[in-house]
Design a protein around this motif. Structure first.
Motif, PDB file in Angstrom:
ATOM      1  N   ASP A  69      -1.126 -32.102  -3.177  1.00  0.00           N
ATOM      2  CA  ASP A  69      -1.407 -31.533  -4.743  1.00  0.00           C
ATOM      3  C   ASP A  69      -2.792 -31.870  -5.175  1.00  0.00           C
ATOM      4  OD1 ASP A  69       1.214 -30.984  -4.335  1.00  0.00           O
ATOM      5  OD2 ASP A  69       2.254 -32.447  -5.950  1.00  0.00           O
ATOM      6  N   SER A  97      -4.121 -35.488  -6.527  1.00  0.00           N
ATOM      7  CA  SER A  97      -3.253 -36.690  -6.522  1.00  0.00           C
ATOM      8  C   SER A  97      -3.649 -37.436  -5.478  1.00  0.00           C
ATOM      9  CB  SER A  97      -2.028 -35.820  -6.074  1.00  0.00           C
ATOM     10  OG  SER A  97      -1.724 -35.458  -4.807  1.00  0.00           O
ATOM     11  N   MET A 153       0.601 -36.658  -3.745  1.00  0.00           N
ATOM     12  CA  MET A 153       1.835 -36.083  -3.822  1.00  0.00           C
ATOM     13  C   MET A 153       2.089 -34.834  -3.235  1.00  0.00           C
ATOM     14  SD  MET A 153       2.875 -37.962  -6.356  1.00  0.00           S
ATOM     15  CE  MET A 153       4.185 -37.105  -7.667  1.00  0.00           C
ATOM     16  N   GLY A 198       4.893 -32.616  -5.986  1.00  0.00           N
ATOM     17  CA  GLY A 198       5.348 -33.521  -6.790  1.00  0.00           C
ATOM     18  C   GLY A 198       6.125 -34.767  -6.168  1.00  0.00           C
TER      19      GLY A 198
END
Length: 502
Positions: free
Chosen positions: A19, A22, A62, A65
């Motif tokens: 992500d 991240s 990530m 998430g």
């Protein structure tokens, strides 16, 4: 004209997979061993060329998430070779991932261990393998994305230990690099062998995916491999009364042979989540068995399902199927997942190849592994249950049966041929041998019968949904069996079969 596979750098791969924003690096300044002048120059040139300080980058980030630890090779740094500093970096990252309870995604791309450091670098593969072993023993997922190229000691250690292993399209993957082979043996290595697509065909890896497809695959896998943040309440079992609705068992046998009857693929397609795996990981793939990760409700499972052959009169399971099944059993134990085995078979393969491949021994080892499995387990009689092929996947904490399923040492026609020297007494043999669900329930084998509403082939989707609900319920019941009582309970179940009468 052949096309060369493009090499994606470590930073670029992390940008694609993680992500945005991240990534958190775990790397510190590498501590190199004593350097010769020429090796020091090689390292400096590699730093300038790659923009990296070593051949691997580590950290966490990530993916959709979900927190994940990562170890990614940088091929531009001395062909991704692994020296002592890289060994230390990899081991530190694996150990940290284990201590923080993180799943680990490895993306090797390497020519192997670093020749400038000789045997000490080579021996580092032992330490990395041990770190991976300890990570897996902690019940944490280890996922591998093999990139172009991955060879040598890297392929023969941390590149080949994944719970799930996928590869970049067209990647060169193998133990001995083709250039080394040609130098040693004076001839070219055969084309098309050390290529990711061939490894998939041979059952050595689970899939071939682009870097862009990798995040979705990892997220799907982790949805199944990792428990939900809030445990769901246990579903109540449904349809546990055994009944054939007065149907003659021979009629059930005929219904179970309907080619339109729902099969393992349809059951898996009705699961809440499913990720297919491929092969034994040791160079075998038998279409008679489907191996998958699946989620039924909140119950996370490894599924071993026999797939009915498309053509009547063909057998559905060879020795490679059982070696693939035993891979699934090991996955369930390592990852703390429940095991679901789906039985729907016309019988084991009868051939010289099956005999030479050790079919009888594989049946025995499968039985032994299932009886001693530490994970919760549920077996499913979906349709036909013939002979050793059915028995090999049967032992479990709980057993579900479709209303028209059955279990016998031979098909009724075979039993009739043995006793009466004719197949004409098959209906009578089916009754005499008590192969149907009513008898199996009376023996104490079956815990849960799923109603077919006359014939599952008439409402296949509805039946598959009912079956998935039954699997979720029975897995939940298997999970609450105390671990220190699980094996004894299985042992007593099979020792006491038939003592209750039917």
């Amino acid at each position: 004209m052949s096309t060369k596979t493009a090499r994606i750098g470590a930073a670029e791969l992390l940008d694609i997979v993680l992500d945005q924003g991240s990534f958190e690096s775990w790397d510190t300044t590498p501590q190199q061993p004593p350097l010769s002048e020429s090796y020091a120059a090689d390292l400096e040139a590699a730093r300038i060329k790659s923009g990296a300080d070593e051949s691997v980058l580590t950290g966490k980030g990530m993916i959709h998430g979900r927190p994940v630890a990562v170890i990614v090779s940088e091929f531009k740094f001395l062909a991704g070779s692994i020296g002592q500093a890289a060994v230390n970096r990899i081991n530190a990252a694996i150990t940290r991932a284990t201590s923080e309870g993180l799943p680990l995604l490895a993306g090797p791309a390497s020519g192997g261990t670093r020749m400038q450091e000789g045997t000490l670098a080579f021996l580092g593969m032992v330490a990395i393998t041990d770190a991976v072993r300890r990570h897996k023993e902690a019940g944490l997922p280890y996922l591998v994305y093999l990139r172009h190229p991955t060879t040598g000691g890297v392929m023969a250690s941390w590149g080949s230990l994944g719970h799930i292993t996928v590869a970049e399209p067209g990647a060169l993957l193998g133990f001995l690099g083709p250039r080394v082979y040609e130098a040693l043996y004076g001839q070219k290595f055969p084309d098309g062998v050390q290529v990711s697509e061939n490894l998939f065909r041979k059952g050595l890896i689970d899939a071939v995916v682009t870097p862009q497809e990798l995040p979705e695959l990892v997220e799907r896998a982790l949805r199944i491999l990792q428990p939900s943040a809030v445990p769901a309440s246990l579903p109540a079992p449904i349809g546990t009364t055994a009944t054939s609705a007065g149907r003659d068992v021979w009629e059930s046998v005929q219904i179970s042979r309907n080619p339109r009857r729902p099969d393992t693929r349809m059951i898996l397609a009705s699961a809440d989540d499913m990720l297919p795996l491929n092969g034994t990981g040791q160079g075998e793939k038998d279409p008679g068995l489907i191996l998958a990760l699946a989620r039924f409700g909140e119950q996370r499972c490894v599924v071993l399902g026999q797939q009915r052959p498309r053509h009547p009169g063909t057998f559905s399971m060879g020795p490679a199927s059982l070696r693939e099944a035993r891979r699934g059993m090991q996955l369930a134990q390592e990852l703390g997942l429940a095991l679901v085995t789906i039985i729907d078979t016309t019988g084991a393969e009868l051939s010289a190849e099956a005999e030479e491949g050790g079919l009888a021994g594989e049946i025995a080892r499968s039985l032994s592994d299932l009886i001693g499995l530490r994970s919760p387990s549920v077996s499913v009689l979906l349709g036909q249950g013939t002979g050793g092929a059915a028995l090999a996947l049967l032992p479990a904490d709980r057993t579900i049966a479709a209303q028209n399923s059955w279990l016998s040492p031979l098909p009724p026609e075979g039993a009739s041929a043995v006793i009466h020297r004719s197949v004409e007494q098959a209906p009578a043999m089916a009754r005499a041998q008590r192969i149907g669900v009513d008898s199996l329930y009376g023996f104490g084998l079956i815990d849960h019968v799923v109603d077919e509403h006359e014939d599952a082939a008439l409402q296949p989707r509805e039946f598959a949904q009912r079956f998935c609900a039954a699997i979720a319920a029975e897995v939940s019941l298997a999970r609450v069996i105390p671990e220190d009582h699980r094996l004894l309970r299985r042992q007593q179940k099979f020792q006491n079969l038939g003592t209750l009468g039917d």
